[in-house]
Design an enzyme around this catalytic site. Structure first.
Site, PDB file in Angstrom:
ATOM      1  CG  HIS A  69       3.038  -9.462  -2.614  1.00 56.64           C
ATOM      2  ND1 HIS A  69       2.518 -10.498  -1.852  1.00 56.64           N
ATOM      3  CD2 HIS A  69       3.432  -8.465  -2.066  1.00 56.64           C
ATOM      4  CE1 HIS A  69       2.627  -9.782  -0.712  1.00 56.64           C
ATOM      5  NE2 HIS A  69       3.176  -8.799  -0.652  1.00 56.64           N
ATOM      6  CG  HIS A  84       6.563  -5.780  -2.471  1.00 56.60           C
ATOM      7  ND1 HIS A  84       5.675  -5.250  -3.476  1.00 56.60           N
ATOM      8  CD2 HIS A  84       6.104  -6.334  -1.646  1.00 56.60           C
ATOM      9  CE1 HIS A  84       4.529  -5.166  -2.651  1.00 56.60           C
ATOM     10  NE2 HIS A  84       4.768  -5.677  -1.648  1.00 56.60           N
TER      11      HIS A  84
END
Length: 163
Positions: A69, A84
């Site tokens: 992620h 992110h």
């Protein structure tokens, strides 16, 4: 063939480009207090309308999270940038992400670096917001000026650093 006719995004070392097509929003409006309150550094966010994620800066990939992620990029100017993907998506254990780069790779701003399955992220009750922060902004004493909000295409100039 004829790649030299393909227009590349124009990136300046003091810029952050949009990491995805979507809607650019100020980071202080996103639903993640760690990022919205600046604990991770200064940055920008895009609520994506596409699953493709592009490098917002040029540099060397320094980290790919085990849960896929997050991707870290260090620029030649010494900025440590974190991309992110999603809010609280670490809990999804990497399933909705396909990362196309590895630690140690060199990337150019505008280069495709990942794919996020937004439908799967959202089906799990998570937001697919893509957050870009300079994690070492406090030590560098950088400031970031948002230059674009609203609808953006990847590669659009989103923000400029100032000192």
């Amino acid at each position: 063939m004829f790649k030299f006719f393909k227009k590349n995004p124009i990136w300046a070392p003091n810029s952050i480009l949009a990491p995805s097509d979507g809607t650019a929003v100020p980071i202080n409006t996103i639903e993640d207090p760690v990022f919205s309150q600046g604990a991770m550094g200064i940055g920008v966010a895009v609520n994506p309308s596409s699953d493709n994620v592009y490098a917002p800066v040029s540099g060397n990939v320094t980290m790919v999270a085990a849960t896929k992620h997050g991707i870290g990029i260090s620029t030649a100017e010494g900025r440590d940038i974190l991309i992110h993907m999603g809010v609280d998506t670490v809990e999804l254990k990497g399933k909705p992400f396909k990362v196309l780069v590895n630690s140690g790779d060199e990337v150019k701003a505008g280069e495709k670096i990942a794919v996020i399955n937004r439908q799967e992220v959202e089906a799990n009750g998570k937001l697919s917001t893509i957050i870009v922060v300079e994690t070492n902004s406090a030590e560098r004493k950088d400031k970031l000026n948002l230059v674009k909000t609203g609808t953006v295409k990847h590669g659009t100039d989103l923000a400029k650093f100032s000192y």
